[in-house]
Scaffold this motif. Structure first.
Motif, short mmCIF file in Angstrom:
data_model
loop_
_atom_site.label_atom_id
_atom_site.label_comp_id
_atom_site.label_asym_id
_atom_site.label_seq_id
_atom_site.Cartn_x
_atom_site.Cartn_y
_atom_site.Cartn_z
N VAL A 42 0.70 -0.89 -0.12
CA VAL A 42 -0.08 0.32 -0.14
C VAL A 42 0.86 1.28 0.47
O VAL A 42 0.61 2.43 -0.72
CB VAL A 42 -0.98 0.24 1.03
N ALA A 43 1.67 1.46 1.42
CA ALA A 43 3.09 2.35 1.33
C ALA A 43 3.70 2.88 -0.38
O ALA A 43 3.96 3.61 -0.64
CB ALA A 43 4.21 1.94 1.70
N GLU A 44 3.71 1.81 -1.08
CA GLU A 44 4.81 1.52 -1.94
C GLU A 44 3.73 2.13 -3.53
O GLU A 44 4.34 3.09 -4.52
CB GLU A 44 5.46 -0.32 -2.67
N GLU A 45 2.85 1.44 -3.42
CA GLU A 45 1.95 2.14 -4.63
C GLU A 45 1.74 3.76 -4.52
O GLU A 45 1.56 4.36 -5.67
CB GLU A 45 0.81 1.91 -4.76
N ARG A 46 1.55 3.95 -3.21
CA ARG A 46 1.32 5.59 -2.81
C ARG A 46 2.75 6.25 -3.24
O ARG A 46 2.62 7.66 -3.50
CB ARG A 46 0.39 6.02 -1.23
N ALA A 48 4.78 5.90 -5.50
CA ALA A 48 5.01 5.24 -6.59
C ALA A 48 4.65 6.58 -7.56
O ALA A 48 5.45 7.37 -8.97
CB ALA A 48 4.27 4.32 -6.68
N THR A 49 3.71 7.36 -7.11
CA THR A 49 3.28 8.82 -7.65
C THR A 49 3.27 9.74 -6.53
O THR A 49 3.14 10.98 -6.99
CB THR A 49 1.50 8.03 -7.78
N ALA A 50 3.72 9.50 -5.58
CA ALA A 50 4.06 10.89 -4.73
C ALA A 50 5.16 10.68 -3.97
O ALA A 50 5.22 9.66 -3.23
CB ALA A 50 2.73 11.51 -4.42
N THR A 51 6.22 12.12 -3.65
CA THR A 51 6.47 11.93 -2.16
C THR A 51 5.97 11.51 -0.85
O THR A 51 5.24 12.11 -0.79
CB THR A 51 7.56 12.78 -2.39
N GLU A 52 6.49 11.24 -0.08
CA GLU A 52 5.89 11.12 1.29
C GLU A 52 5.26 12.79 1.84
O GLU A 52 4.46 13.00 2.39
CB GLU A 52 6.66 10.98 2.65
N GLY A 53 5.98 13.34 1.66
CA GLY A 53 6.07 14.82 1.73
C GLY A 53 4.88 15.72 1.12
O GLY A 53 4.06 16.94 1.46
N GLU A 54 4.36 15.18 0.11
CA GLU A 54 2.97 15.43 -0.92
C GLU A 54 2.23 14.72 -0.76
O GLU A 54 0.48 14.91 -1.06
CB GLU A 54 3.14 15.05 -1.98
N LEU A 55 1.88 13.49 0.73
CA LEU A 55 1.06 12.76 0.71
C LEU A 55 -0.54 13.95 1.82
O LEU A 55 0.71 14.92 2.67
CB LEU A 55 0.98 11.82 2.06
N PRO A 56 -1.43 14.29 1.62
CA PRO A 56 -2.33 14.87 2.55
C PRO A 56 -2.04 15.17 4.22
O PRO A 56 -2.09 15.22 5.15
CB PRO A 56 -3.52 14.45 2.00
N GLU A 57 -1.98 13.50 4.52
CA GLU A 57 -1.84 13.03 5.94
C GLU A 57 -0.37 14.09 6.43
O GLU A 57 -0.24 14.74 7.06
CB GLU A 57 -1.56 11.65 6.08
N ILE A 58 0.04 14.02 5.55
CA ILE A 58 1.72 14.21 6.14
C ILE A 58 2.03 15.87 5.92
O ILE A 58 2.40 16.11 6.37
CB ILE A 58 3.06 13.77 5.23
N GLN A 59 1.19 16.73 5.34
CA GLN A 59 1.04 18.31 4.79
C GLN A 59 0.61 18.02 5.92
O GLN A 59 0.73 19.28 6.13
CB GLN A 59 -0.14 17.85 3.36
N ALA A 60 -0.72 17.67 6.41
CA ALA A 60 -1.17 18.52 7.40
C ALA A 60 -0.63 18.26 9.51
O ALA A 60 -0.79 19.14 9.48
CB ALA A 60 -3.03 17.29 7.73
N TRP A 61 0.58 17.72 9.05
CA TRP A 61 1.32 17.04 10.33
C TRP A 61 2.59 18.28 9.49
O TRP A 61 2.91 18.95 10.97
CB TRP A 61 2.00 15.97 10.44
N ARG A 62 2.51 18.37 8.57
CA ARG A 62 3.99 19.47 8.69
C ARG A 62 3.39 20.38 8.92
O ARG A 62 3.73 21.93 9.53
CB ARG A 62 4.16 19.33 7.11
#
Length: 230
Positions: A42-46, A48-62
């Protein structure tokens, strides 16, 4: 015992969705290796199209770290650190079956998951602003004092079990081979967290049942119902 966030935390972060799980009967004498690949994919698939910093869950914590006057790329939430390492190495080190499992769940959901040994907690855990006199045992063995106003997981003995909210846990209550009773906390701030956090808790509870044959008590907290008693 109880787990809760302070009134001030709820006022500053009304979008917060915390999920809590407690279980008794875990041990280190099992293998979870065959259960991790599904979550890793699941993490690999996500990634594959975005870096961790571009994920909405991570952006919210940033954004939350910025609001706490912390530089987001210097102090990362736990799930971002895991995703970053996983993206580079395509694996994570084995620590303890429960930690390995929760780290894989954190990767799949991109949500920080903290796991505490309940026997090392005095009476309660409250996520609150530090006064500055709390004690924190680092994994290096050094004792630190959080900065005043830093968000910590504090117990009744004034010990900080995590610093900078979801950034770093304490060695004191870390899961070890002798751990049996655990408190697991997942916190999210992104849009959609109200759906994702219960799914995450259900995933962990199902794995605990399958691997250790233990039943978990879970709860999703809110500003109107901020306390989890166990």
């Amino acid at each position: 015992m109880r787990f809760q966030h302070s009134t001030e935390i709820w006022s500053e972060f009304p979008e917060l969705v915390p999920g809590v799980l407690v279980a008794d009967g875990v041990n280190a004498e099992v293998s979870v290796r065959d259960r991790l690949p599904r979550l890793h994919r699941v993490a690999e698939e996500r990634l594959a199209t975005a870096t961790e910093g571009e994920l909405p869950e991570i952006q919210a914590w940033r954004r939350a770290f910025s609001r706490m006057s912390l530089k987001p790329t210097q102090y990362r939430c736990a799930s971002e650190s895991l995703l970053r390492r996983f993206r580079k190495e395509r694996s994570l080190p084995e620590i303890h079956p429960l930690i390995d499992l929760c780290n894989a769940v954190s990767l799949a959901f991109a949500i920080p998951v903290a796991v505490f040994d309940v026997t090392e907690i005095a009476d309660h855990v409250e996520v609150r602003h530090a006064r500055g006199d709390e004690t924190y045992l680092a994994f290096s063995g050094e004792t630190e004092n959080p900065d005043p106003r830093e968000v910590v997981f504090a117990d009744a003995a004034n010990r900080a079990h995590a610093r900078r909210w979801t950034n770093r846990q304490s060695r004191l209550s870390a899961v070890r081979d002798t751990t049996s009773s655990v408190l697991i906390v997942a916190e999210a701030l992104h849009e959609g967290a109200a759906e994702d956090v219960p799914r995450l808790l259900s995933t962990v509870a199902d794995e605990l049942s399958s691997v250790w044959s233990v039943s978990a008590k879970t709860g999703v907290l809110s500003r109107s119902e901020p306390r989890f008693v166990f």
